[in-house]
Design an enzyme around this catalytic site. Sequence first.
Site, PDB file in Angstrom:
ATOM      1  N   HIS A   1      26.519  42.835 -25.093  1.00  0.00           N
ATOM      2  CA  HIS A   1      25.252  43.361 -24.556  1.00  0.00           C
ATOM      3  C   HIS A   1      24.934  44.741 -25.127  1.00  0.00           C
ATOM      4  O   HIS A   1      24.404  45.612 -24.424  1.00  0.00           O
ATOM      5  CB  HIS A   1      25.281  43.432 -23.016  1.00  0.00           C
ATOM      6  CG  HIS A   1      25.426  42.100 -22.352  1.00  0.00           C
ATOM      7  ND1 HIS A   1      24.353  41.316 -22.020  1.00  0.00           N
ATOM      8  CD2 HIS A   1      26.520  41.401 -21.985  1.00  0.00           C
ATOM      9  CE1 HIS A   1      24.793  40.193 -21.451  1.00  0.00           C
ATOM     10  NE2 HIS A   1      26.101  40.228 -21.430  1.00  0.00           N
TER      11      HIS A   1
ATOM     12  N   ASN B   1      22.179  37.066 -16.288  1.00  0.00           N
ATOM     13  CA  ASN B   1      21.728  36.610 -17.610  1.00  0.00           C
ATOM     14  C   ASN B   1      20.429  35.826 -17.441  1.00  0.00           C
ATOM     15  O   ASN B   1      19.991  35.564 -16.320  1.00  0.00           O
ATOM     16  CB  ASN B   1      22.776  35.696 -18.252  1.00  0.00           C
ATOM     17  CG  ASN B   1      23.909  36.475 -18.902  1.00  0.00           C
ATOM     18  OD1 ASN B   1      23.728  37.598 -19.361  1.00  0.00           O
ATOM     19  ND2 ASN B   1      25.081  35.871 -18.956  1.00  0.00           N
TER      20      ASN B   1
ATOM     21  N   TYR C   1      33.892  45.590 -15.338  1.00  0.00           N
ATOM     22  CA  TYR C   1      32.655  46.312 -15.666  1.00  0.00           C
ATOM     23  C   TYR C   1      32.797  47.810 -15.430  1.00  0.00           C
ATOM     24  O   TYR C   1      32.434  48.619 -16.279  1.00  0.00           O
ATOM     25  CB  TYR C   1      31.457  45.704 -14.914  1.00  0.00           C
ATOM     26  CG  TYR C   1      30.872  44.558 -15.698  1.00  0.00           C
ATOM     27  CD1 TYR C   1      31.642  43.436 -15.983  1.00  0.00           C
ATOM     28  CD2 TYR C   1      29.585  44.608 -16.204  1.00  0.00           C
ATOM     29  CE1 TYR C   1      31.138  42.395 -16.737  1.00  0.00           C
ATOM     30  CE2 TYR C   1      29.077  43.564 -16.961  1.00  0.00           C
ATOM     31  CZ  TYR C   1      29.858  42.468 -17.220  1.00  0.00           C
ATOM     32  OH  TYR C   1      29.373  41.443 -17.980  1.00  0.00           O
TER      33      TYR C   1
END
Length: 478
Positions: A55, A127, A337
């Site tokens: 990303h 997404n 993350y």
Amino acid sequence: MSKCPIMTATNGSPIPDNQNSLTAGPRGPLLAQDWQLFEKHASFNRERIPERVVHAKGSGAYGKLTITSDISKYTKAKVFEVGKETECFLRFSTVAGEKGAADAERDVRGFAVKFYTEEGNWDIVGNNTPVFFIRDPYKFMDFIHSQKRDPKTNLRSGTAQWDFWSQSPEALHQITILMSDRGQPATYRHMNGYGSHTYSLINDEGERYWVKFHFKTEQGHKTNTNDQVAEIIGSDRESHQEDLFNAIESGEFPKWKLKVQIMSEEEAEKTSYNPFDLTKVWPHSEFPLIEVGTLELNRNPENYFAEVEQAAFTPANMVPGIGHSPDKVLQMRILSYGDAQRYRIGANHQHLPVNAARCPVHNYQRDGAMRFDGNGGGSVNYEPNSFDGPIEDASAKEPPIKISGDADRYDHRDGNDDFTQAGDLFRIMSKDEQNRLMDTIAGAIAGVPAEIANRQIEYFMKADVDYGLGIANRLDVS
Ligand code: NDP
């Protein structure tokens, strides 16, 4: 009199000359005491932070979520109160390419939203697809390596991609979406977003419901053909950034309807598929979409680096009334993350303006690199304490999740149907769309070693005989 402010070095002192470096005589050499010259170079050398491994290329904008329907029987989250407007920031992205990748390329698109709720930040790191390529996070790094550059040639490798996929049948559903028309959205505005994972909603009674989040584009779906993409990329690598920025700048605010699917804990025991499997959708006929509200983007960031590049999302960011689920990939993302952002931006990334909660934050975390807020000032930095430090709030406690089973490494492919839902998607496509899908797949597989291609074709065949045969015929495989 000029209205321009006086230019200063970062210590605030005025810069007398920004054109000529300090030298011994007009021909040089430079003098080491020209600290203004060196500061300028040193700052420039440090302008980049590590790009995201995935990303990397993104576009972002601020907006608001407005709630239009009552779902209080499922959740006590204040963000879902009817009429409530909550500011948000949405970052779109391509996934596999680097920061210089072309926006229009065939790829999954990231759809990551941070809602600055009055009870804390809530992130959905989604997404534009409702499913993903893997269901066990143990395979994520292998999957991404197969999509990125070959260690020797530094080229993307179709062989690596299909080698991995042809030994990972769970990828078939997402491959079908990626290779379909929707793998090449015309803009970020003309595509859906999905939370993809199963999450929890928790109501005032302490009851848990499983939920899937869907953001349905109000602009309608618009996609590019392979030929159109080749043409666009030839002249414009920033097509989606440009479209999003200009639309918002001209007051054409893109909107998505937020919808949810709800499954009770009892129903989750009975579905033929694992409802926490990231490679599966919940069929709409069984779990209909319930409209909740509207997400609108209406403000461009002032500074790309500060607000888009430094935006940091994590599915760990939850608020009372919304929670996680046993989805294995979600569970790993809860850890990975934040970990990635601590590496990429730093330990205090959550204090940056784009990431900071809009509600008060009180805890005992202190210090760390670049702690640029007041660092808690002189307030007490341990708990329990006798000095009126922040205290816990038991009302935010989640109800227990029932878990059972022996700890083991269970074969996640054992008895799992990886083909029906991929076939269902193929079967809802028009004949034209099916043909474009099969053309694209055959084009991508052509040139890959036969053993790999054959292994993969078997999966298409299992999803739908027409799907498998269509690709086999295009590749001249009997
Ligand atoms: P439905 O006919 O009720 O729903 C089909 C869904 O497919 C719609 O949400 C539609 O999205 C979406 N869709 C249409 N074309 C594509 C495409 N090329 N790529 C991705 N999505 C597409 O059927 P079911 O709920 O029974 O699901 C059938 C299949 O549809 C599933 O196996 C899955 O592959 C796909 N799908 C299902 C979703 C779900 O949550 N149930 C969500 C998205 C896809 P839209 O309304 O935006 O046009």
